[in-house]
Design an enzyme around this catalytic site. Structure first.
Site, PDB file in Angstrom:
ATOM      1  N   SER A 234       0.825  -1.217   0.000  1.00 39.30           N
ATOM      2  CA  SER A 234       0.000   0.000   0.000  1.00 39.30           C
ATOM      3  C   SER A 234       0.856   1.262   0.000  1.00 39.30           C
ATOM      4  O   SER A 234       0.613   2.188  -0.785  1.00 39.30           O
ATOM      5  CB  SER A 234      -0.972  -0.005   1.175  1.00 39.30           C
ATOM      6  OG  SER A 234      -0.305  -0.198   2.403  1.00 39.30           O
ATOM      7  N   HIS A 264      -2.521  -8.664   2.005  1.00 39.60           N
ATOM      8  CA  HIS A 264      -2.085  -7.444   2.718  1.00 39.60           C
ATOM      9  C   HIS A 264      -3.168  -7.130   3.778  1.00 39.60           C
ATOM     10  O   HIS A 264      -3.507  -7.990   4.587  1.00 39.60           O
ATOM     11  CB  HIS A 264      -1.868  -6.337   1.666  1.00 39.60           C
ATOM     12  CG  HIS A 264      -1.139  -5.124   2.152  1.00 39.60           C
ATOM     13  ND1 HIS A 264      -0.450  -5.046   3.336  1.00 39.60           N
ATOM     14  CD2 HIS A 264      -0.981  -3.877   1.584  1.00 39.60           C
ATOM     15  CE1 HIS A 264       0.089  -3.845   3.480  1.00 39.60           C
ATOM     16  NE2 HIS A 264      -0.229  -3.116   2.426  1.00 39.60           N
ATOM     17  N   HIS A 310       5.303 -13.098   6.932  1.00 37.20           N
ATOM     18  CA  HIS A 310       5.588 -11.692   6.637  1.00 37.20           C
ATOM     19  C   HIS A 310       6.756 -11.591   5.667  1.00 37.20           C
ATOM     20  O   HIS A 310       7.663 -12.422   5.677  1.00 37.20           O
ATOM     21  CB  HIS A 310       5.912 -10.906   7.915  1.00 37.20           C
ATOM     22  CG  HIS A 310       5.701  -9.432   7.735  1.00 37.20           C
ATOM     23  ND1 HIS A 310       6.674  -8.599   7.247  1.00 37.20           N
ATOM     24  CD2 HIS A 310       4.607  -8.657   7.947  1.00 37.20           C
ATOM     25  CE1 HIS A 310       6.187  -7.370   7.172  1.00 37.20           C
ATOM     26  NE2 HIS A 310       4.930  -7.375   7.595  1.00 37.20           N
ATOM     27  N   ARG A 319       3.353  -5.624  16.767  1.00 35.25           N
ATOM     28  CA  ARG A 319       1.993  -5.058  16.772  1.00 35.25           C
ATOM     29  C   ARG A 319       1.008  -6.108  17.285  1.00 35.25           C
ATOM     30  O   ARG A 319       0.037  -5.788  17.974  1.00 35.25           O
ATOM     31  CB  ARG A 319       1.608  -4.595  15.350  1.00 35.25           C
ATOM     32  CG  ARG A 319       2.492  -3.484  14.806  1.00 35.25           C
ATOM     33  CD  ARG A 319       2.200  -3.181  13.341  1.00 35.25           C
ATOM     34  NE  ARG A 319       2.529  -4.311  12.470  1.00 35.25           N
ATOM     35  CZ  ARG A 319       2.364  -4.328  11.157  1.00 35.25           C
ATOM     36  NH1 ARG A 319       1.881  -3.255  10.535  1.00 35.25           N
ATOM     37  NH2 ARG A 319       2.685  -5.391  10.434  1.00 35.25           N
ATOM     38  N   ASP A 367      -2.463  -8.815  11.674  1.00 34.63           N
ATOM     39  CA  ASP A 367      -3.827  -9.175  11.291  1.00 34.63           C
ATOM     40  C   ASP A 367      -4.356 -10.426  11.990  1.00 34.63           C
ATOM     41  O   ASP A 367      -5.552 -10.711  11.943  1.00 34.63           O
ATOM     42  CB  ASP A 367      -3.898  -9.380   9.771  1.00 34.63           C
ATOM     43  CG  ASP A 367      -3.496  -8.130   9.029  1.00 34.63           C
ATOM     44  OD1 ASP A 367      -3.908  -7.042   9.454  1.00 34.63           O
ATOM     45  OD2 ASP A 367      -2.758  -8.233   8.031  1.00 34.63           O
TER      46      ASP A 367
END
Ligand code: NMX
Ligand code: MLT
Length: 429
Positions: A234, A264, A310, A319, A367
């Site tokens: 992105s 993504h 990843h 995160r 995610d």
């Protein structure tokens, strides 16, 4: 906005000076080799961009300037934007000035609602988000100034001006899309309130808004997804588009279209669907063995395990850890969070031996957990989760492109070759 503008100007001047020295002192220095594996493998690991807003260390995760996630996870999105674009956190005065500036600019033009409300209810929220941003493109100050003629040295100022206008409107735009699609189109107005970005989002979404920990989760959401250096799909897309001097509305919309892919940002939606399927099959409290069986069956069907792996990270995404800390503090008994934990227990071992050890990183990314927390607070329409990711990621697009324009970075245009060229070239080696 003088303070912010002055600080961005100083940062750009200092970076420009550093880059000029590097360019003059080492014009031909070799940074790395380009291998066939690089060209055929999505350019993975190829160092080919400069990005000073943030950096991802494979073993430590995201850094913004020299701050790691535990250093900034309690900040507001306004502070994070200031940090991304200037390289330092704002003073109290600077923060208040930025908050009030965002507040002044926060209203979404009426025509955007007319456009969005005329769309089919089957439209994905990310498509609406991207279209909503594109619909505001006519307001680009950069576009108007460029058409009249401005020096290159002013490009960054109008990119920043557009960025402030755009970021300010994202909570209202995103929450409005949520309400159009899932709440009969009744928008919530907050024009009397002096709310910050996260507060505005929480209020306008319109549920659980008296629950302070939901507001905290929204704030954390907007902070943790803000930037992940320059090469992710992105951010890179937004950089490529803005490098053609397409304004920030066009660049942000394009970047978000990349974020909308399942490999993504859409992975947060897919993860929630994955957990829902596990619960549908085994009930809300599946055993670890049942979760393991489900994961194995998913891989056997040729699908990826969402939320794992990843391109850069080689450890559990910090995160993910930050969200887990939030979940343990606020909703440790949530069945969705419990299943996230069971997946964390089984997936890394399975992926380590999958495809002969081909998976570069068997650990969870952001995610794998983010959606389970939103679900707990009642945001059960998981098609919306990538929009939540996207509001935050636009902060990074805006900061990266403001700096890139300040540094007069040229249009991004790598050279491609044909297979015939490659064969011919390799024959000569
Ligand atoms: N499940 C199954 N297979 C996987 C997974 C996974 N989670 N991760 C990687 N692989 C496979 C991958 O498909 C590839 O197989 P093949 O060569 O047969 O095509 C092989 O392992 C090597 O890929 P990697 O080099 O490990 O990963 P790459 O850098 O190409 O891709 C991702 C990174 C993130 C796209 C990949 O790990 C993935 O598809 N993960 C699941 C989707 C996901 O969670 N995406 C979100 C990423 C974070 N974000 O927010 O953007
Ligand atoms: C991101 O936040 O952009 C993702 O983790 C993907 C990436 O960094 O490649």
């Amino acid at each position: 906005m003088e303070k912010l503008i002055e600080k961005v100007k100083r940062r750009i001047e200092s970076l420009a000076q550093e880059l000029e020295h590097i360019y003059n002192d080492y014009p031909e220095a070799v940074i790395g080799e380009i291998t066939v594996k690089n060209i055929l493998g999505g350019m993975r690991g190829m160092k080919s961009l400069v990005c000073n807003t943030s950096y991802v260390d494979p073993y430590k995760g995201l850094f913004i300037s020299d701050l790691e996630i535990p250093d900034f996870e309690d900040k507001s999105p306004e502070e994070i934007f200031f940090l991304l674009v200037t390289g330092s956190l704002p003073s109290v005065d600077e923060l208040n000035e930025l908050k009030s500036e965002f507040n002044k600019r926060s209203r979404v033009p009426q025509h955007v609602w007319t456009t969005l409300k005329s769309m089919s209810q089957t439209t994905h929220p990310m498509t609406m988000f991207s279209i909503g941003i594109l619909a505001m493109e006519g307001e680009s100050v950069f576009k108007q100034k460029y058409a009249r003629g401005i020096p290159k040295s002013d490009y960054w100022k109008y990119t920043l001006e557009d960025s402030l206008n755009l970021i300010a409107k994202l909570p209202e735009l995103a929450a409005g899309i949520y309400r159009i699609l899932f709440m009969n189109g009744e928008l919530i107005d907050t024009s009397d309130e002096k709310l910050d970005l996260a507060g505005n989002l929480t209020y306008r979404l319109g549920f659980n808004r008296h629950n302070p920990s939901f507001a905290d989760l929204n704030r954390l959401y907007l902070v943790l997804h803000c930037d992940h250096e320059g090469g992710n799909v992105s951010a890179f897309t937004s950089r490529v588009v803005n490098s053609a001097l397409s304004n920030i509305y066009l660049a942000a919309s394009a970047g978000l279209n990349g974020l909308a892919g399942p490999l993504h940002g859409l992975a947060n939606q897919v993860c929630l669907n994955f957990i829902t399927c596990i619960h549908d099959q085994f009930g809300n409290n599946p055993t670890v063995d049942q979760v393991r069986d489900f994961v194995t069956a998913t891989l056997d069907a040729g699908k990826v395990i969402p939320g794992y792996g990843h391109a850069v990270l080689r450890v559990t995404d910090p995160r993910f850890t930050s969200f887990m800390k939030f979940g343990d503090a606020h909703c440790s008994d949530s069945p969705y969070l419990q299943t996230v934990k069971k997946l964390f227990q089984v997936v890394p071992d399975i992926l380590r031996s999958y495809k002969g050890g081909k998976v570069a990183n068997p650990w969870p990314n952001v995610d794998a957990i983010s959606g389970s927390l939103l679900y707990h607070y009642g945001m059960t329409h998981y098609e919306f989760y990538t929009v939540m990711f996207g509001i935050s990621r636009v902060l990074g697009f805006c900061a990266q492109n403001t700096i890139a324009r300040g540094l007069h970075q040229p249009i991004i245009r790598p050279k491609s070759v044909t297979t015939a060229w490659l064969k011919e070239y390799l024959k000569k080696q």
